[in-house]
Write a protein that holds these residues in place. Structure first.
Motif, PDB file in Angstrom:
ATOM      1  N   SER A 229      -4.017 -11.786  -7.559  1.00  0.00           N
ATOM      2  CA  SER A 229      -3.600 -10.451  -7.996  1.00  0.00           C
ATOM      3  C   SER A 229      -2.831  -9.680  -6.937  1.00  0.00           C
ATOM      4  N   ASP A 259     -11.688 -15.715 -12.052  1.00  0.00           N
ATOM      5  CA  ASP A 259     -11.775 -14.396 -11.413  1.00  0.00           C
ATOM      6  C   ASP A 259     -10.422 -13.738 -11.615  1.00  0.00           C
ATOM      7  N   SER A 293     -12.704  -6.449 -11.937  1.00  0.00           N
ATOM      8  CA  SER A 293     -13.162  -5.169 -11.394  1.00  0.00           C
ATOM      9  C   SER A 293     -13.216  -4.098 -12.475  1.00  0.00           C
ATOM     10  N   LYS A 296     -10.199  -1.207 -11.143  1.00  0.00           N
ATOM     11  CA  LYS A 296      -8.775  -1.490 -10.891  1.00  0.00           C
ATOM     12  C   LYS A 296      -8.029  -1.076 -12.165  1.00  0.00           C
TER      13      LYS A 296
END
Ligand SMILES: *Cc1c(COP(=O)(O)O)cnc(C)c1O
Length: 467
Positions: A229, A259, A293, A296
């Motif tokens: 990311s 992830d 998350s 985010k």
């Protein structure tokens, strides 16, 4: 100059304690706090007299002793953590608290947090409930997953997943995805902590299907994909997409874990942002476990959200580590509220501050920038104040290459340097954190809520920040 006389003019503690102001301070705060402030200020005054060569100045400081004590006591009771105005244009600014929570959500949150709640109480059945129940169904509905839970942050989520599914075994991951997120969060280190052994495959720029296939042994417990990311590998590259990994994983009866990092729930390309794989997309392609998350691109509270097949989520809920990593009632309540907005994309874009800032049109930002600019110009400050085109960033390690056209108010101070202005703005009662570019102080209006315009104008005017 008679220093002895000056020292003697400092009031004794018992005398000070008779003072009306000091007595009020003790009433309001506590005797201990006020005594501490008295000692601090007396010490400072003695030192001042010791070093001072100007009798008048020393007398003045002695007279100000009570005022200084008052100020010190007040400072002791002023929280160090407070609101700052983000003029940097970085929407998910990690140092400035990442995703702001909406004011309406916060109002409802404070109602829940100031009283008791059904955090772990099933009201239907009158018995113990689960703290994940408040948002699990919502997450499943939005993402298409079978089950869901959340822990403290995404780093914790990765650790819990690996500990639950792969402790004592091996996890295969591409060398192109051995990410460091910042704050020393490194995928290889997290894996080591979780008790899983990392098996790296491929190279930095290229990992093939065969690399995964030949790395799988009896000991392999999972295949891990990590969304890169916060950086991009461009040029001569190849990676294996999640849907290609599913068949090998199935054959060996091991889960594929992804992830995603940012965890975006709506397709932002509609709003002119580069396409970022959505959470729904991972689930649809067949990922067994996905984590991301909460604060985010989702725009919620700090959390690590884990979704996927029920049998794996159940393993994590039973893991002892979960007790140490579990979310608190603030997070559980906030997650539910934010996720509810996602039941309609229109609401999410309107009511989740991060999404609202990302999707705000340049036209809209420019209109507001003009408003702030005019308010500042009207004050006749000693500075040239004008509109200046700029670019906002997403930040928080999300969409690192993305630049969103935006509009800033540029301040060119006449009497002080740009560095000085930046520092003074940082020291205001409501600190303003600007972006400094080419010797100009910029306030990118995309990340400044309208409710702060007046605060900005008044602070710059009243505090003589520019003098
Ligand atoms: C940001 C990120 C993390 C860490 O998430 P936190 O919520 O900050 O703990 C983990 N993995 C990836 C890929 C990320 O982008």
């Amino acid at each position: 100059m008679n220093k002895n006389m000056l020292y003697r003019s400092i009031p004794k503690v018992d005398i000070l304690l008779e003072d009306e102001t000091i007595r009020e301070l003790i009433e309001r705060y506590s005797r201990d706090t006020v005594m501490e402030a008295i000692h601090i200020e007396m010490e400072r005054l003695r030192k001042f007299i010791g070093e001072c060569e100007d009798e008048e100045a020393a007398k003045e400081q002695t007279e100000l002793l009570t005022t200084h004590i008052e100020r010190t006591v007040a400072a002791m009771h002023t929280p160090n953590m407070r609101t700052v105005i983000n003029g940097t244009g970085t929407i998910l600014h990690t140092n400035l608290g990442r995703a702001p929570i909406g004011t309406e959500h916060m109002r409802r949150l404070s109602e829940i947090a100031t009283g008791y709640s059904n955090l772990e109480y099933n009201l239907e059945e009158g018995r113990r409930g689960e703290r994940y129940s408040h948002f699990e169904k919502l997450l499943c509905k939005i993402t298409g997953a079978e089950a869901a839970m959340a822990v403290n942050n995404n780093a914790a989520a990765v650790m819990l997943i690996l500990s639950s599914l792969a402790k004592g075994g091996e996890v295969v991951v591409s060398r192109g995805e051995l990410v460091e997120i910042g704050g020393k969060f490194r995928i290889p280190d997290v894996m080591e902590q979780s008790g899983a052994v990392l098996v790296e495959v491929g190279t930095t720029n290229k990992t093939h299907y065969d690399d995964y296939e030949s790395a799988i042994t009896e000991e392999t417990k999972a295949l891990l994909k990590v969304h890169t990311s916060n950086y991009r590998i461009v040029g001569f590259t190849e990676s294996v997409d999640i849907d290609e990994l599913i068949p090998i994983a199935k054959k060996h009866e091991i889960p594929v874990v992804e992830d995603l990092g940012s965890g975006v729930l709506i397709d932002l390309s509609k709003y002119g942002i580069t396409y970022e794989p959505t959470v729904q997309n991972s689930i649809a392609k067949g990922a067994d476990v996905v984590c991301f998350s909460g604060d985010k691109l989702l725009g919620g509270p700090q959390a690590g959200i884990i979704i996927g097949r029920k049998k794996y989520i159940d393993m994590m809920k039973k893991n002892q580590l979960t007790r140490a990593l579990r979310i608190d009632k603030f997070t559980a309540a906030a997650l539910e509220m934010v996720l509810q907005e996602y039941l309609s994309e229109e609401n999410a874009v309107k009511n989740v501050p991060v999404l609202r800032m990302i999707t705000r049109s340049l036209q809209d930002v420019t209109k507001d920038a003009k408003k702030l600019c005019e308010l500042l110009q009207e004050k006749g400050l000693p500075a040239r104040i004008e509109l200046s085109a700029c670019e906002s960033q997403i930040g928080g390690g999300s969409l690192p290459l993305e630049r969103i056209p935006s509009m800033a108010v540029a301040i060119h101070p006449e009497n002080i340097s740009v560095a000085e202005l930046e520092e003074r703005m940082r020291h205001l009662p409501v600190p303003i954190i600007p972006r400094v570019v080419n010797d100009t102080v910029l306030l990118d209006v995309r990340t400044i809520d309208e409710r702060f315009y007046k605060v900005i104008v008044e602070q710059l005017k009243e505090m003589d920040v520019l003098e």
